[in-house]
Enzyme design. Structure first.
Site, PDB file in Angstrom:
ATOM      1  N   CYS A  20     -34.281  63.922  71.479  1.00 59.75           N
ATOM      2  CA  CYS A  20     -33.256  62.452  70.918  1.00 59.75           C
ATOM      3  C   CYS A  20     -33.093  61.919  72.776  1.00 59.75           C
ATOM      4  O   CYS A  20     -32.679  61.138  72.512  1.00 59.75           O
ATOM      5  CB  CYS A  20     -32.475  62.629  70.959  1.00 59.75           C
ATOM      6  SG  CYS A  20     -32.302  62.088  69.209  1.00 59.75           S
ATOM      7  N   LYS A  23     -35.010  58.868  73.777  1.00 60.86           N
ATOM      8  CA  LYS A  23     -34.658  56.849  73.132  1.00 60.86           C
ATOM      9  C   LYS A  23     -34.623  55.972  74.270  1.00 60.86           C
ATOM     10  O   LYS A  23     -34.161  56.191  75.701  1.00 60.86           O
ATOM     11  CB  LYS A  23     -33.098  57.234  73.171  1.00 60.86           C
ATOM     12  CG  LYS A  23     -33.503  58.292  71.428  1.00 60.86           C
ATOM     13  CD  LYS A  23     -31.880  57.370  70.927  1.00 60.86           C
ATOM     14  CE  LYS A  23     -31.733  58.390  69.273  1.00 60.86           C
ATOM     15  NZ  LYS A  23     -30.030  58.671  68.666  1.00 60.86           N
ATOM     16  N   ASP A  56     -24.488  51.796  63.592  1.00 57.05           N
ATOM     17  CA  ASP A  56     -24.371  52.627  62.955  1.00 57.05           C
ATOM     18  C   ASP A  56     -25.746  53.407  62.533  1.00 57.05           C
ATOM     19  O   ASP A  56     -26.865  53.180  63.227  1.00 57.05           O
ATOM     20  CB  ASP A  56     -23.963  52.331  61.312  1.00 57.05           C
ATOM     21  CG  ASP A  56     -22.453  53.243  60.771  1.00 57.05           C
ATOM     22  OD1 ASP A  56     -22.845  54.259  60.765  1.00 57.05           O
ATOM     23  OD2 ASP A  56     -21.672  52.937  60.578  1.00 57.05           O
ATOM     24  N   ASP A  57     -25.447  54.571  62.297  1.00 55.73           N
ATOM     25  CA  ASP A  57     -26.373  55.701  61.932  1.00 55.73           C
ATOM     26  C   ASP A  57     -27.726  55.049  60.857  1.00 55.73           C
ATOM     27  O   ASP A  57     -28.835  55.413  61.099  1.00 55.73           O
ATOM     28  CB  ASP A  57     -25.608  56.913  61.356  1.00 55.73           C
ATOM     29  CG  ASP A  57     -24.839  57.752  62.347  1.00 55.73           C
ATOM     30  OD1 ASP A  57     -24.691  58.108  63.981  1.00 55.73           O
ATOM     31  OD2 ASP A  57     -23.611  57.549  61.933  1.00 55.73           O
ATOM     32  N   ASP A  79     -36.290  58.262  62.158  1.00 56.73           N
ATOM     33  CA  ASP A  79     -35.708  58.925  63.231  1.00 56.73           C
ATOM     34  C   ASP A  79     -36.980  60.140  63.866  1.00 56.73           C
ATOM     35  O   ASP A  79     -37.866  60.890  63.044  1.00 56.73           O
ATOM     36  CB  ASP A  79     -34.684  60.044  62.764  1.00 56.73           C
ATOM     37  CG  ASP A  79     -33.986  59.809  64.699  1.00 56.73           C
ATOM     38  OD1 ASP A  79     -34.950  60.517  65.138  1.00 56.73           O
ATOM     39  OD2 ASP A  79     -32.282  59.935  64.344  1.00 56.73           O
ATOM     40  N   ASP A 102     -28.847  61.436  59.546  1.00 53.20           N
ATOM     41  CA  ASP A 102     -27.996  60.079  59.927  1.00 53.20           C
ATOM     42  C   ASP A 102     -28.104  59.682  57.942  1.00 53.20           C
ATOM     43  O   ASP A 102     -26.694  58.724  57.504  1.00 53.20           O
ATOM     44  CB  ASP A 102     -29.415  59.166  60.309  1.00 53.20           C
ATOM     45  CG  ASP A 102     -30.085  58.695  61.867  1.00 53.20           C
ATOM     46  OD1 ASP A 102     -28.874  59.333  62.465  1.00 53.20           O
ATOM     47  OD2 ASP A 102     -30.614  58.600  62.154  1.00 53.20           O
ATOM     48  N   GLY A 150     -46.820  60.333  54.183  1.00 51.88           N
ATOM     49  CA  GLY A 150     -45.846  59.807  55.066  1.00 51.88           C
ATOM     50  C   GLY A 150     -47.203  59.183  55.281  1.00 51.88           C
ATOM     51  O   GLY A 150     -47.874  58.504  55.599  1.00 51.88           O
ATOM     52  N   HIS A 151     -47.061  58.940  57.120  1.00 51.53           N
ATOM     53  CA  HIS A 151     -47.773  57.939  58.167  1.00 51.53           C
ATOM     54  C   HIS A 151     -48.229  58.611  59.032  1.00 51.53           C
ATOM     55  O   HIS A 151     -47.675  59.383  59.991  1.00 51.53           O
ATOM     56  CB  HIS A 151     -47.344  56.523  58.392  1.00 51.53           C
ATOM     57  CG  HIS A 151     -47.979  55.495  58.647  1.00 51.53           C
ATOM     58  ND1 HIS A 151     -49.390  55.688  58.376  1.00 51.53           N
ATOM     59  CD2 HIS A 151     -48.660  55.544  60.407  1.00 51.53           C
ATOM     60  CE1 HIS A 151     -50.059  54.133  59.360  1.00 51.53           C
ATOM     61  NE2 HIS A 151     -49.349  54.696  60.523  1.00 51.53           N
ATOM     62  N   SER A 152     -49.267  58.375  59.811  1.00 53.41           N
ATOM     63  CA  SER A 152     -49.982  59.544  60.815  1.00 53.41           C
ATOM     64  C   SER A 152     -51.340  58.230  61.349  1.00 53.41           C
ATOM     65  O   SER A 152     -51.051  57.325  61.529  1.00 53.41           O
ATOM     66  CB  SER A 152     -51.031  60.696  60.590  1.00 53.41           C
ATOM     67  OG  SER A 152     -51.966  60.450  60.309  1.00 53.41           O
TER      68      SER A 152
END
Length: 341
Positions: A20, A23, A56-57, A79, A102, A150-152
């Site tokens: 993190c 970021k 917010d999260d 995330d 989150d 998911g995605h790659s």
């Protein structure tokens, strides 16, 4: 406490930052988002309960409720980040725990996740990517959360995380704008993850206490906070304790008074600061909160630790959480959003 990493490929060397700490700095992010954070009404029967306006999260919408059924809200977040440790399996576990956090930080229960993977396919073998995904799957399974694909993408820099969907009781959300004066502040994980990860990236030393902290789910902490009647919380990640405390206090129109002596730290964290293993993200966090913080006589190393960019940190809860230290309290709004004592 520490050992030299035996991972053949040092994943952290393929990233400009780590976890993190990579970021976009909070001040730059807020300037960029600007008017885009205002809430817009959308067609349909799913009112937006939590949007981008309060930072917010996760986002929360109310789901349609059939007659006689219990009200439910949908929680949505995403995330992902660059490698924070060299071990691919541990990186996957950490990234998954961080993404799931989150949902917990909103008082929700994660039910479905999809992977987000960026991989330099001509540089790093897919066997390592498989280990990253295995780590994410194992932590999601521990959380009782399905992983549905998911995605790659092919990317020069490896990145991994999850988009997570959860469910919550709309009457029992944990929001960062619900803090009120007179309420204590609890922190459910110790600080120091950023400086230990930065030391790991620079030296290859492995810090088991940091890995154990980052891979621990915030599920039990969220349940304990809700059971204690808490209505205000956030998780402590890339903006550091001071950054997230400032955001919570600002959103709630209160001042947070922090007892610096009560804040817990991981073994080796102070030594890592002393030896200079401080990320650029941590220094930017401190610069961002400085105009909003009364530091008192707090020393420079403690200020850096309080701004340390955490990865998969704990919950910061307005309320007492059994087993977690009380690190301060919320008071009526003053000239600063955060005051250190």
């Amino acid at each position: 406490m520490t050992s030299t990493s035996e991972t053949a490929v040092r994943l952290t060397q393929y990233a400009h930052g780590g976890g993190c700490a990579c970021k976009i700095p909070p001040g730059e992010l807020e300037d960029m988002l600007g008017p885009l954070t205002r809430t817009r009404a959308a067609a349909g029967d799913t009112p937006l309960l939590v949007g981008a306006a309060t930072g917010d999260d996760a986002a929360v919408v109310a789901l349609p409720t059939p007659p006689g059924a219990a009200a439910q809200a949908l929680v949505s977040t995403a995330d992902f980040f660059t490698p924070v440790v060299d071990d691919p399996y541990d990186w996957g576990r950490i990234a998954a725990a961080n993404a799931l956090s989150d949902v917990y930080a909103m008082g929700g229960r994660p039910v479905l996740a999809v992977n987000l993977l960026a991989w330099p396919r001509d540089v790093l073998p897919f066997e390592l990517a498989r280990e990253v995904l295995r780590g994410g799957l194992d932590v999601a399974t521990e959380a009782g959360c399905h992983v549905g694909g998911g995605h790659s993408v092919d990317d020069p820099e490896p990145k991994y995380g999850m988009a997570v969907t959860g469910l919550a009781d709309p009457a029992r959300l944990l929001r960062n704008d619900a803090g009120r004066p007179g309420v204590p502040l609890s922190l459910t994980k110790p600080l120091g993850l950023g400086v230990l990860n930065n030391r790991h990236k620079a030296t290859g030393e492995r810090f088991e206490q940091a890995v154990a902290t980052m891979t621990a789910l915030n599920r039990d902490a969220a349940t304990a906070a809700l059971d204690a009647g808490a209505v205000c919380a956030t998780d402590v990640t890339g903006f550091g304790l001071l950054g997230h405390l400032h955001k919570l206090a600002r959103a709630s129109s209160v001042t947070a008074v922090l007892d610096t002596a009560a804040v817990p730290y991981l073994d080796g964290a102070r030594e890592a600061v002393r030896d200079g293993y401080v990320s650029g993200g941590t220094r930017r966090n401190l610069e961002w909160v400085a105009p909003h913080t009364d530091f008192g006589d707090t020393d420079a190393d403690t200020r850096l630790l309080l701004a340390d960019a955490q990865t998969s940190g704990g919950l910061l809860v307005a309320g007492e959480v059994p087993g977690a230290p009380v690190i301060g309290e919320l008071v009526a709004r003053g000239p600063y959003s955060v005051v250190l004592r």
